[in-house]
Scaffold this motif. Structure first.
Motif, PDB file in Angstrom:
ATOM      1  N   GLU A  18       0.959  -1.117   0.148  1.00  0.00           N
ATOM      2  CA  GLU A  18      -0.074  -0.078   0.079  1.00  0.00           C
ATOM      3  C   GLU A  18       0.997   1.181  -0.054  1.00  0.00           C
ATOM      4  N   GLU A  19       1.989   1.168   0.703  1.00  0.00           N
ATOM      5  CA  GLU A  19       2.866   2.318   0.698  1.00  0.00           C
ATOM      6  C   GLU A  19       3.554   2.645  -0.646  1.00  0.00           C
ATOM      7  N   LEU A  20       4.216   1.429  -1.185  1.00  0.00           N
ATOM      8  CA  LEU A  20       4.907   1.589  -2.640  1.00  0.00           C
ATOM      9  C   LEU A  20       3.768   2.138  -3.581  1.00  0.00           C
ATOM     10  N   VAL A  21       2.361   1.759  -3.522  1.00  0.00           N
ATOM     11  CA  VAL A  21       1.621   2.295  -4.586  1.00  0.00           C
ATOM     12  C   VAL A  21       1.197   3.455  -4.346  1.00  0.00           C
ATOM     13  N   PHE A  27       2.397  12.290  -2.104  1.00  0.00           N
ATOM     14  CA  PHE A  27       3.203  13.276  -1.826  1.00  0.00           C
ATOM     15  C   PHE A  27       3.089  14.335  -2.909  1.00  0.00           C
ATOM     16  N   ARG A  28       2.839  14.072  -4.117  1.00  0.00           N
ATOM     17  CA  ARG A  28       2.618  15.045  -5.287  1.00  0.00           C
ATOM     18  C   ARG A  28       1.295  15.752  -5.175  1.00  0.00           C
ATOM     19  N   LYS A  29       0.318  14.999  -4.533  1.00  0.00           N
ATOM     20  CA  LYS A  29      -0.924  15.593  -4.519  1.00  0.00           C
ATOM     21  C   LYS A  29      -1.191  16.695  -3.072  1.00  0.00           C
ATOM     22  N   ASN A  30      -0.229  16.514  -2.220  1.00  0.00           N
ATOM     23  CA  ASN A  30      -0.236  17.173  -0.939  1.00  0.00           C
ATOM     24  C   ASN A  30       1.052  17.950  -0.718  1.00  0.00           C
ATOM     25  N   PRO A  31       1.450  18.885  -1.487  1.00  0.00           N
ATOM     26  CA  PRO A  31       2.889  19.521  -1.150  1.00  0.00           C
ATOM     27  C   PRO A  31       2.553  20.475   0.107  1.00  0.00           C
ATOM     28  N   TRP A  32       1.468  20.809   0.592  1.00  0.00           N
ATOM     29  CA  TRP A  32       1.210  21.396   1.866  1.00  0.00           C
ATOM     30  C   TRP A  32       1.897  20.656   3.032  1.00  0.00           C
ATOM     31  N   PHE A  47      11.640  12.416  -2.719  1.00  0.00           N
ATOM     32  CA  PHE A  47      11.269  11.058  -2.749  1.00  0.00           C
ATOM     33  C   PHE A  47      10.906  10.754  -4.392  1.00  0.00           C
ATOM     34  N   THR A  48      11.358   9.281  -4.199  1.00  0.00           N
ATOM     35  CA  THR A  48      11.116   8.534  -5.660  1.00  0.00           C
ATOM     36  C   THR A  48      10.528   7.239  -5.402  1.00  0.00           C
ATOM     37  N   ASN A  49       9.758   6.605  -6.223  1.00  0.00           N
ATOM     38  CA  ASN A  49       9.057   5.380  -5.785  1.00  0.00           C
ATOM     39  C   ASN A  49      10.232   4.288  -5.794  1.00  0.00           C
ATOM     40  N   GLU A  50      11.323   4.560  -6.887  1.00  0.00           N
ATOM     41  CA  GLU A  50      12.434   3.436  -6.913  1.00  0.00           C
ATOM     42  C   GLU A  50      13.143   3.552  -5.695  1.00  0.00           C
ATOM     43  N   GLY A  51      13.386   4.745  -5.232  1.00  0.00           N
ATOM     44  CA  GLY A  51      14.153   4.830  -3.997  1.00  0.00           C
ATOM     45  C   GLY A  51      13.455   4.429  -2.917  1.00  0.00           C
ATOM     46  N   PHE A  52      12.243   4.626  -2.657  1.00  0.00           N
ATOM     47  CA  PHE A  52      11.341   3.968  -1.943  1.00  0.00           C
ATOM     48  C   PHE A  52      11.243   2.509  -1.949  1.00  0.00           C
ATOM     49  N   ALA A  53      11.099   1.905  -3.108  1.00  0.00           N
ATOM     50  CA  ALA A  53      10.966   0.555  -3.021  1.00  0.00           C
ATOM     51  C   ALA A  53      12.298  -0.218  -2.648  1.00  0.00           C
ATOM     52  N   LEU A  54      13.366   0.383  -3.016  1.00  0.00           N
ATOM     53  CA  LEU A  54      14.779  -0.158  -2.674  1.00  0.00           C
ATOM     54  C   LEU A  54      14.945  -0.006  -1.240  1.00  0.00           C
ATOM     55  N   GLY A  55      14.459   0.970  -0.438  1.00  0.00           N
ATOM     56  CA  GLY A  55      14.493   1.126   1.107  1.00  0.00           C
ATOM     57  C   GLY A  55      13.505  -0.035   1.596  1.00  0.00           C
TER      58      GLY A  55
END
Length: 160
Positions: A18-21, A27-32, A47-55
């Protein structure tokens, strides 16, 4: 207790999917969020999806590794480490639920946190019945929790 051991990595993967997806879009829709919570959000600045997936993959290693060891080589020490790691995941669910309540908004991880929380409590309660909480066991439970805290610090240091 052995019947529950391999549920830890399954619950972890279910939750982190759920986090990965969802986090990239969230984050893009909630810059506030970056302005309102600068201390917390500094960890997600680039934040990037690729970096997050690696983490997530790196974080999965102790969940899966300790679970496999405890499953194939059952011992009091491995069970205690596993229990500590599972407790850290349980705390992770509470933190996500707390974050969502605090910002009064759905965050990608809330649904699986709510689903996994009671299941995890049940599993830990059942496993606790098979454990003796002597000083050695408590020390290795604490070591499992500490291992996951240090692992999270490592992830945040590698993926700014």
């Amino acid at each position: 207790m052995k019947d529950f051991i391999l549920l830890l990595p399954i619950i972890f993967i279910f939750h982190d999917m759920e986090e990965l997806v969802g986090f990239g879009c969230f984050f893009r829709k909630n810059p506030w969020l970056y302005e309102r919570f600068p201390k917390v959000m500094k960890n997600y600045k680039g934040f990037t999806n690729e970096g997050f997936a690696l983490g997530v993959y790196e974080e999965f290693i102790p969940f899966f590794g300790v679970s496999l060891l405890a499953f194939y080589f059952p011992s009091k020490i491995l069970y205690a480490l596993w229990f500590g790691i599972f407790l850290s995941l349980l705390a992770h669910f509470f933190i996500h639920i707390g974050h969502s309540i605090y910002i009064r908004k759905y965050i990608p991880c809330l649904i699986t946190s709510v689903i996994c929380l009671p299941i995890s409590i049940l599993i830990l309660a059942r496993c606790a019945k098979f454990m003796s909480f002597d000083p050695v066991t408590i020390s290795f439970i604490a070591a499992g929790i500490l291992m996951m805290i240090l692992n999270m610090k490592l992830i945040y240091s590698l993926f700014p």
